[in-house]
Design a protein around this motif. Structure first.
Motif, mmCIF file in Angstrom:
data_model
loop_
_atom_site.group_PDB
_atom_site.id
_atom_site.type_symbol
_atom_site.label_atom_id
_atom_site.label_comp_id
_atom_site.label_asym_id
_atom_site.label_seq_id
_atom_site.Cartn_x
_atom_site.Cartn_y
_atom_site.Cartn_z
ATOM 1 N N ILE A 1 0.838 -1.209 0.000
ATOM 2 C CA ILE A 1 0.000 0.000 0.000
ATOM 3 C C ILE A 1 0.872 1.258 0.000
ATOM 4 N N LEU A 2 1.961 1.249 0.742
ATOM 5 C CA LEU A 2 2.847 2.414 0.778
ATOM 6 C C LEU A 2 3.411 2.736 -0.601
ATOM 7 N N ARG A 3 3.584 1.741 -1.442
ATOM 8 C CA ARG A 3 4.107 1.973 -2.794
ATOM 9 C C ARG A 3 3.121 2.744 -3.678
ATOM 10 N N LEU A 4 1.867 2.840 -3.275
ATOM 11 C CA LEU A 4 0.853 3.561 -4.054
ATOM 12 C C LEU A 4 0.852 5.066 -3.774
ATOM 13 N N ILE A 5 1.624 5.478 -2.783
ATOM 14 C CA ILE A 5 1.665 6.887 -2.379
ATOM 15 C C ILE A 5 2.531 7.678 -3.348
ATOM 16 N N ASN A 6 2.143 8.916 -3.569
ATOM 17 C CA ASN A 6 2.917 9.845 -4.396
ATOM 18 C C ASN A 6 4.399 9.753 -3.993
ATOM 19 N N PRO A 7 5.281 9.417 -4.924
ATOM 20 C CA PRO A 7 6.704 9.281 -4.585
ATOM 21 C C PRO A 7 7.330 10.576 -4.053
ATOM 22 N N ALA A 8 6.740 11.710 -4.370
ATOM 23 C CA ALA A 8 7.268 12.987 -3.894
ATOM 24 C C ALA A 8 6.727 13.373 -2.516
ATOM 25 N N ALA A 9 5.812 12.585 -1.975
ATOM 26 C CA ALA A 9 5.188 12.927 -0.688
ATOM 27 C C ALA A 9 6.191 12.775 0.454
ATOM 28 N N ARG A 10 6.056 13.627 1.426
ATOM 29 C CA ARG A 10 6.818 13.518 2.672
ATOM 30 C C ARG A 10 6.161 12.423 3.504
ATOM 31 N N MET A 11 6.943 11.442 3.947
ATOM 32 C CA MET A 11 6.417 10.313 4.717
ATOM 33 C C MET A 11 6.792 10.477 6.180
ATOM 34 N N VAL A 12 5.783 10.370 7.065
ATOM 35 C CA VAL A 12 6.019 10.514 8.498
ATOM 36 C C VAL A 12 5.457 9.279 9.192
ATOM 37 N N TYR A 13 6.334 8.480 9.781
ATOM 38 C CA TYR A 13 5.906 7.276 10.488
ATOM 39 C C TYR A 13 5.480 7.653 11.901
ATOM 40 N N VAL A 14 4.252 7.318 12.251
ATOM 41 C CA VAL A 14 3.719 7.601 13.590
ATOM 42 C C VAL A 14 3.143 6.331 14.207
ATOM 43 N N GLY A 15 3.756 5.202 13.902
ATOM 44 C CA GLY A 15 3.249 3.916 14.353
ATOM 45 C C GLY A 15 3.390 3.695 15.851
ATOM 46 N N LYS A 16 2.552 2.792 16.344
ATOM 47 C CA LYS A 16 2.549 2.434 17.760
ATOM 48 C C LYS A 16 2.438 0.918 17.877
ATOM 49 N N ARG A 17 2.982 0.413 18.938
ATOM 50 C CA ARG A 17 2.739 -0.975 19.322
ATOM 51 C C ARG A 17 2.819 -1.022 20.841
ATOM 52 N N THR A 18 2.453 -2.117 21.418
ATOM 53 C CA THR A 18 2.432 -2.229 22.868
ATOM 54 C C THR A 18 3.761 -1.778 23.469
ATOM 55 N N SER A 19 3.684 -0.864 24.393
ATOM 56 C CA SER A 19 4.834 -0.337 25.137
ATOM 57 C C SER A 19 5.820 0.475 24.300
ATOM 58 N N PHE A 20 5.499 0.760 23.041
ATOM 59 C CA PHE A 20 6.382 1.599 22.240
ATOM 60 C C PHE A 20 5.559 2.457 21.290
ATOM 61 N N HIS A 21 5.576 3.750 21.532
ATOM 62 C CA HIS A 21 4.896 4.706 20.666
ATOM 63 C C HIS A 21 5.953 5.645 20.114
ATOM 64 N N THR A 22 6.006 5.781 18.784
ATOM 65 C CA THR A 22 6.986 6.689 18.201
ATOM 66 C C THR A 22 6.705 8.135 18.626
ATOM 67 N N ARG A 23 5.432 8.438 18.798
ATOM 68 C CA ARG A 23 5.002 9.766 19.258
ATOM 69 C C ARG A 23 3.757 9.583 20.119
ATOM 70 N N PRO A 24 3.631 10.358 21.190
ATOM 71 C CA PRO A 24 2.381 10.293 21.951
ATOM 72 C C PRO A 24 1.228 10.878 21.133
ATOM 73 N N GLN A 25 0.009 10.456 21.428
ATOM 74 C CA GLN A 25 -1.151 10.888 20.648
ATOM 75 C C GLN A 25 -1.302 12.406 20.570
ATOM 76 N N PRO A 26 -1.105 13.148 21.664
ATOM 77 C CA PRO A 26 -1.217 14.616 21.543
ATOM 78 C C PRO A 26 -0.212 15.204 20.540
ATOM 79 N N GLU A 27 0.950 14.594 20.422
ATOM 80 C CA GLU A 27 1.936 15.068 19.455
ATOM 81 C C GLU A 27 1.481 14.768 18.018
ATOM 82 N N ILE A 28 0.844 13.622 17.822
ATOM 83 C CA ILE A 28 0.305 13.289 16.498
ATOM 84 C C ILE A 28 -0.784 14.290 16.126
#
Length: 112
Positions: A27-54
């Motif tokens: 699915i990520l390959r369908l995104i505009n190649p010029a787009a800025r990509m920002v990963y904000v993924g979460k999993r148990t006990s590890f959040h790249t960013r807290p929800q208020p920051e997202i």
């Protein structure tokens, strides 16, 4: 993954995409190649960013002069476990226009 044609169209026109860990490489390959990509993924006990920051990042990007289309791309149902409703409400409270492009639920797509 199953997507609507509208989802593919919006992803192809995106200037910025905030995405989570449940979004496949296919699915990520369908995104505009010029787009800025920002990963904000979460999993148990590890959040790249807290929800208020997202929330704040979505608002900042959506009001940036250079960006016309900001996509928040989520795997699964964004309104059941994905906090999509919270993000949408946060942006709307700040006068930011939000459009939801639904995916295809696995229950409906099982025959595909």
């Amino acid at each position: 993954g199953l997507l609507t044609m509208r989802a593919v169209e919006v992803m192809g026109a995106a200037d910025v995409v905030l995405y989570d860990r449940l979004v496949s490489e296919e699915i990520l390959r369908l995104i505009n190649p010029a787009a800025r990509m920002v990963y904000v993924g979460k999993r148990t006990s590890f959040h790249t960013r807290p929800q208020p920051e997202i929330h704040a990042l979505l608002a900042q990007l959506a009001t940036h002069d250079g960006f016309r289309t900001v996509v928040r791309l989520k795997g699964g149902d964004p309104y059941v476990f994905g906090r999509g409703g919270e993000e949408m409400e946060y942006l709307e409270e700040r006068g930011i226009e939000v459009r939801c492009v639904p995916g295809i639920t696995s229950a409906a797509g099982i025959g595909a």
